[in-house]
Design an enzyme around this catalytic site. Sequence first.
Site, PDB file in Angstrom:
ATOM      1  N   HIS A 195       0.826  -1.212   0.000  1.00  0.00           N
ATOM      2  CA  HIS A 195       0.000   0.000   0.000  1.00  0.00           C
ATOM      3  C   HIS A 195       0.853   1.251   0.000  1.00  0.00           C
ATOM      4  O   HIS A 195       0.489   2.265  -0.579  1.00  0.00           O
ATOM      5  CB  HIS A 195      -0.939  -0.009   1.212  1.00  0.00           C
ATOM      6  CG  HIS A 195      -2.106  -0.914   0.998  1.00  0.00           C
ATOM      7  ND1 HIS A 195      -2.825  -1.459   2.012  1.00  0.00           N
ATOM      8  CD2 HIS A 195      -2.655  -1.363  -0.140  1.00  0.00           C
ATOM      9  CE1 HIS A 195      -3.791  -2.205   1.504  1.00  0.00           C
ATOM     10  NE2 HIS A 195      -3.696  -2.172   0.204  1.00  0.00           N
ATOM     11  N   ASP A 460       2.671 -13.567 -17.113  1.00  0.00           N
ATOM     12  CA  ASP A 460       2.416 -14.997 -16.955  1.00  0.00           C
ATOM     13  C   ASP A 460       3.088 -15.809 -18.058  1.00  0.00           C
ATOM     14  O   ASP A 460       3.541 -16.925 -17.823  1.00  0.00           O
ATOM     15  CB  ASP A 460       0.903 -15.269 -16.947  1.00  0.00           C
ATOM     16  CG  ASP A 460       0.304 -15.045 -15.570  1.00  0.00           C
ATOM     17  OD1 ASP A 460       0.932 -15.485 -14.584  1.00  0.00           O
ATOM     18  OD2 ASP A 460      -0.761 -14.425 -15.467  1.00  0.00           O
ATOM     19  N   CYS A 507       0.202  -6.412 -22.755  1.00  0.00           N
ATOM     20  CA  CYS A 507      -0.237  -5.681 -21.569  1.00  0.00           C
ATOM     21  C   CYS A 507       0.551  -6.101 -20.325  1.00  0.00           C
ATOM     22  O   CYS A 507       0.245  -5.663 -19.225  1.00  0.00           O
ATOM     23  CB  CYS A 507      -1.737  -5.835 -21.347  1.00  0.00           C
ATOM     24  SG  CYS A 507      -2.211  -7.543 -21.033  1.00  0.00           S
TER      25      CYS A 507
HETATM   26  C1  PEP Z   1       0.159 -10.763 -17.479  1.00  0.00           C
HETATM   27  O1  PEP Z   1       0.091 -11.929 -17.070  1.00  0.00           O
HETATM   28  O2  PEP Z   1       1.107 -10.331 -18.170  1.00  0.00           O
HETATM   29  C2  PEP Z   1      -0.905  -9.793 -17.173  1.00  0.00           C
HETATM   30  C3  PEP Z   1      -0.943  -8.616 -17.757  1.00  0.00           C
HETATM   31  O3  PEP Z   1      -1.833 -10.134 -16.263  1.00  0.00           O
HETATM   32  P1  PEP Z   1      -1.586 -10.188 -14.674  1.00  0.00           P
HETATM   33  O4  PEP Z   1      -0.294  -9.475 -14.394  1.00  0.00           O
HETATM   34  O5  PEP Z   1      -2.779  -9.532 -14.086  1.00  0.00           O
HETATM   35  O6  PEP Z   1      -1.527 -11.663 -14.427  1.00  0.00           O
HETATM   36 MG    MG Z   2      -1.726 -12.781 -16.241  1.00  0.00          MG
END
Ligand code: PEP
Ligand code: MG
Length: 569
Positions: A195, A460, A507
């Site tokens: 936080h 991931d 992303c």
């Molecule tokens: C990812 O896995 O790259 C992603 C954008 O999702 P998260 O970080 O929420 O798993």
């Molecule tokens: Mg992910």
Amino acid sequence: MLCLQGLGVVKGFVIGRAVVMGAAALEVPHYRISSDEVAAETERLRSALRAASADLDTLAENLPEDAPKEMAALLSVHSMLLNDPMLEEAAAVLIAERFYNAEWALTTQGQLLGEQFALMEDEYLRERGADVRQVIERVLRVMTGAHSALPADGWDAGDDTLIVVARDISPADMLKLRGGRFGGFLTDLGGPTSHTAIVARSMNVPAVLGLGNIRSLVRDGDTLIADGTSGAVVVNPSPQVLLEYRRRQAAYADERAALELLRDAPAITLDGVNISLEANIELPEEAADALAAGADAIGLFRSEFLFMGRSDLPSEEEQYQAYTSVVKTMNGRPVTIRTLDIGADKTLDGETTVATNPALGLRAIRYCLANPELFLTQLRALLRASAHGPVRILLPMIAHMHEVKAAYRAIAIAKEQLIARGQAIATNVQVGAMVEIPAIAIAIEPFVEALDFLSIGTNDLIQYTLAVDRGDSEVVDLYDPMHPAVLRLISNTINAGERTGKHVAICGEMAGDAAMTRMLLGLGLKAFSMHPQQLLDVKKEVRESHTNALRNKVASALNRAQRIDLNDL
Ligand code: PEP
Ligand code: MG
């Protein structure tokens, strides 16, 4: 002069004087009581818990208008922890059975809860252990009569910028620091999703966390230099070092000012390729930051943050309001909302199942397909929000075509339900998938055909490709975004998008790392989604790059599965 290294979580340089915050938990008395003191000691514990809880309620009810927007949610997490029977009842048992004094019982139970959080796989949940500590500190301060960890005097001596040095800073104390002459936060504890980091980011104040024991090494009034980018901290610098950091601070300020000028400039490469720069958000309120940073779209709204840290599920109406507020803020720009990415370790409150291998368990789309009512509620809210502007539905953790088909069936059912109710929905809601499991990136063709867009979740994807837990600090050296296998999977996905004319974004964290922008352009990426604060740095790289030359270099290295040296690009 003393040099320390921590984790820089908010960029920027700050030079100022130390204000050291107390840490009640470190100084509590430990003693045993006699059996006839148990009732009074238990009451002392309970009344301190009640008083601390009332303090928090008062703070929450009187939040100033300019308080960081996450503050209400953070205070409610603290309030929940404070009222959790796991804390009060378990501490009372320690008083009754082991004859611990109230402070000792409280810190012992707090430590136990903290350890349980520390074992959780999900980084966000792991860091909630820090909230337990902060809550305990609050109660201990009530017991000792020192209601705030902030020093009572010494704030306003001189005109220097003040830098808070603390073991940890609770959201409630952050609130008191807001608006003052506080130019930096340095803490012993905390990680990138603590936080303290979240609030420091929203206050845009340089912060270095995880410094270990800075609180014991620094005294009130010491001169400090903190570099929120590298995580370096210098205590009582020599005049030469001070001069050097003043130069760096000024250069950084010039650099930021120059970047600000790019806010309204197009993200276009030197050879005329248009790049879409999109924003990742976790709370609806952050859409305003995305817009202010000049984002072309919301590339990822992690909807699970609407579901976490509460004992009930958000209703269709609540979700609809949250999604619609983002759509309205973005004013015609696409808003990509990811369906609930939860399950296994990231459990909803009240769920107790622990999977043997949570990262490979019933999570994200698997969880949603196994809980159709929950999924349909979210889909209806998303489809209703689509009546207010372009919404893209993003499905997480897709590995199989039958999951895509099942998700499409669920979307069709949600549409029918809304039509039967006579509610408005857009006709052209796009549906896409996260590419974050290697299987889909390797066998991408049917997915790119069936879906409207793809978004590569490199966080991931790297974890599953290299079999490296993204949250395990012991294997952090092996978590390598530049591994040729990872880059080939990204490349395969981007190429599939090019062949079919479908939108492909990244992303994951890689997209916001300006050091990687040229390499990603070389892979052919045309859409980057990142934290709004990273957007201008990436835009600068885009505007100074020539994609043709980059594409040739990157392709020739990847053909031979060779590592790419970012300095060669
Ligand atoms: C990812 O896995 O790259 C992603 C954008 O999702 P998260 O970080 O929420 O798993
Ligand atoms: Mg992910």
